[in-house]
Design an enzyme around this catalytic site. Structure first.
Site, PDB file in Angstrom:
ATOM      1  N   TYR A 108       0.843  -1.201   0.000  1.00  0.00           N
ATOM      2  CA  TYR A 108       0.000   0.000   0.000  1.00  0.00           C
ATOM      3  C   TYR A 108       0.873   1.244   0.000  1.00  0.00           C
ATOM      4  O   TYR A 108       0.582   2.225  -0.681  1.00  0.00           O
ATOM      5  CB  TYR A 108      -0.920  -0.002   1.227  1.00  0.00           C
ATOM      6  CG  TYR A 108      -1.930  -1.118   1.232  1.00  0.00           C
ATOM      7  CD1 TYR A 108      -3.178  -0.951   0.650  1.00  0.00           C
ATOM      8  CD2 TYR A 108      -1.645  -2.350   1.814  1.00  0.00           C
ATOM      9  CE1 TYR A 108      -4.115  -1.976   0.653  1.00  0.00           C
ATOM     10  CE2 TYR A 108      -2.568  -3.380   1.819  1.00  0.00           C
ATOM     11  CZ  TYR A 108      -3.799  -3.191   1.237  1.00  0.00           C
ATOM     12  OH  TYR A 108      -4.719  -4.208   1.231  1.00  0.00           O
ATOM     13  N   ASN A 131     -12.492  -0.915  -4.879  1.00  0.00           N
ATOM     14  CA  ASN A 131     -12.380  -1.440  -6.240  1.00  0.00           C
ATOM     15  C   ASN A 131     -13.584  -2.345  -6.535  1.00  0.00           C
ATOM     16  O   ASN A 131     -13.747  -3.383  -5.916  1.00  0.00           O
ATOM     17  CB  ASN A 131     -11.071  -2.230  -6.378  1.00  0.00           C
ATOM     18  CG  ASN A 131     -10.974  -2.986  -7.689  1.00  0.00           C
ATOM     19  OD1 ASN A 131     -11.675  -2.699  -8.654  1.00  0.00           O
ATOM     20  ND2 ASN A 131     -10.095  -3.972  -7.717  1.00  0.00           N
ATOM     21  N   CYS A 139      -6.472  -5.771  -7.383  1.00  0.00           N
ATOM     22  CA  CYS A 139      -6.236  -5.297  -6.020  1.00  0.00           C
ATOM     23  C   CYS A 139      -5.665  -6.396  -5.129  1.00  0.00           C
ATOM     24  O   CYS A 139      -5.069  -6.111  -4.091  1.00  0.00           O
ATOM     25  CB  CYS A 139      -7.508  -4.713  -5.415  1.00  0.00           C
ATOM     26  SG  CYS A 139      -8.923  -5.809  -5.470  1.00  0.00           S
ATOM     27  N   HIS A 140      -5.815  -7.653  -5.547  1.00  0.00           N
ATOM     28  CA  HIS A 140      -5.248  -8.762  -4.771  1.00  0.00           C
ATOM     29  C   HIS A 140      -3.720  -8.721  -4.761  1.00  0.00           C
ATOM     30  O   HIS A 140      -3.094  -9.349  -3.920  1.00  0.00           O
ATOM     31  CB  HIS A 140      -5.748 -10.110  -5.310  1.00  0.00           C
ATOM     32  CG  HIS A 140      -5.373 -10.386  -6.726  1.00  0.00           C
ATOM     33  ND1 HIS A 140      -6.093  -9.869  -7.786  1.00  0.00           N
ATOM     34  CD2 HIS A 140      -4.359 -11.106  -7.267  1.00  0.00           C
ATOM     35  CE1 HIS A 140      -5.535 -10.270  -8.912  1.00  0.00           C
ATOM     36  NE2 HIS A 140      -4.482 -11.021  -8.626  1.00  0.00           N
ATOM     37  N   GLU A 166      -1.138 -16.923  -9.622  1.00  0.00           N
ATOM     38  CA  GLU A 166      -0.156 -16.135 -10.365  1.00  0.00           C
ATOM     39  C   GLU A 166       1.272 -16.553 -10.013  1.00  0.00           C
ATOM     40  O   GLU A 166       2.129 -16.654 -10.891  1.00  0.00           O
ATOM     41  CB  GLU A 166      -0.385 -14.651 -10.104  1.00  0.00           C
ATOM     42  CG  GLU A 166      -1.711 -14.169 -10.670  1.00  0.00           C
ATOM     43  CD  GLU A 166      -1.937 -12.681 -10.492  1.00  0.00           C
ATOM     44  OE1 GLU A 166      -1.011 -11.957 -10.060  1.00  0.00           O
ATOM     45  OE2 GLU A 166      -3.056 -12.220 -10.797  1.00  0.00           O
TER      46      GLU A 166
END
Length: 179
Positions: A108, A131, A139-140, A166
């Site tokens: 952040y 979001n 946003c993850h 990912e």
């Protein structure tokens, strides 16, 4: 808030154990709900954005192949029109999120720095939490400065699953479908 009557198409997408409400306007996807959340979560979001809504439940309106392919591990980008409603600051934060490469994470604080507002970490967190299109705007991929998973509207379990998907692809060049 938009005062004109807005037509909002919606459906409930099922993928494995996940069930997500998805909404769109004629301009694109505008909302993806939390896993297994009630229709009311999506309705509350829409009622904050639009004064008049005509809801149309129409699965055929949606071309969800991009989302399914992402969740199944067949693509690393989601290419579909989105229709975002947020403040100028939220839009700037969401643009930063879209720039985070697949399989990578940032804090952040890093997002706040990139915006030229290093003391606005909490405001950045608030914008990320607002979001409306989970995983389309990734946003993850935002974690705390100490590397821990924090804050995800759809729950930390879903955030962890998306990051694992990912990470596994980047490490092994293979993907294991989610859920």
């Amino acid at each position: 808030m938009i005062s004109e009557k807005k037509i909002v198409y919606w459906t409930r997408m099922k993928h494995g154990t996940w069930q997500l409400h998805i909404a769109a306007t004629d301009a694109g996807i505008c909302y993806i709900g939390s896993n297994n959340a009630a229709f009311e979560e999506m309705a509350e979001w829409a009622n904050r954005k639009f004064t008049q809504i005509e809801w149309i439940n129409d699965f055929s309106f949606f071309e969800l192949d991009n989302l399914i392919d992402y969740l199944e591990g067949r693509r690393i980008t989601i290419e579909m029109p989105i229709d975002l409603y947020g403040t100028d600051f939220q839009m700037r934060v969401w643009e930063q999120l879209k720039a985070i490469p697949y399989g990578e994470t940032v804090s952040y604080a890093e997002i706040a720095q990139r915006l030229g507002k290093p003391t606005a970490v909490r405001a950045v967190g608030g914008a990320i939490g607002a979001n409306p299109v989970l995983f389309i705007i990734p946003c993850h991929r935002v974690i705390s400065k100490n590397g821990k998973l924090t804050g995800f509207r759809a729950g930390l379990s879903m955030k962890e699953s998306l990051l694992r998907l990912e990470r596994d692809f980047n490490q092994n060049n293979t993907r294991i479908p989610l859920a």
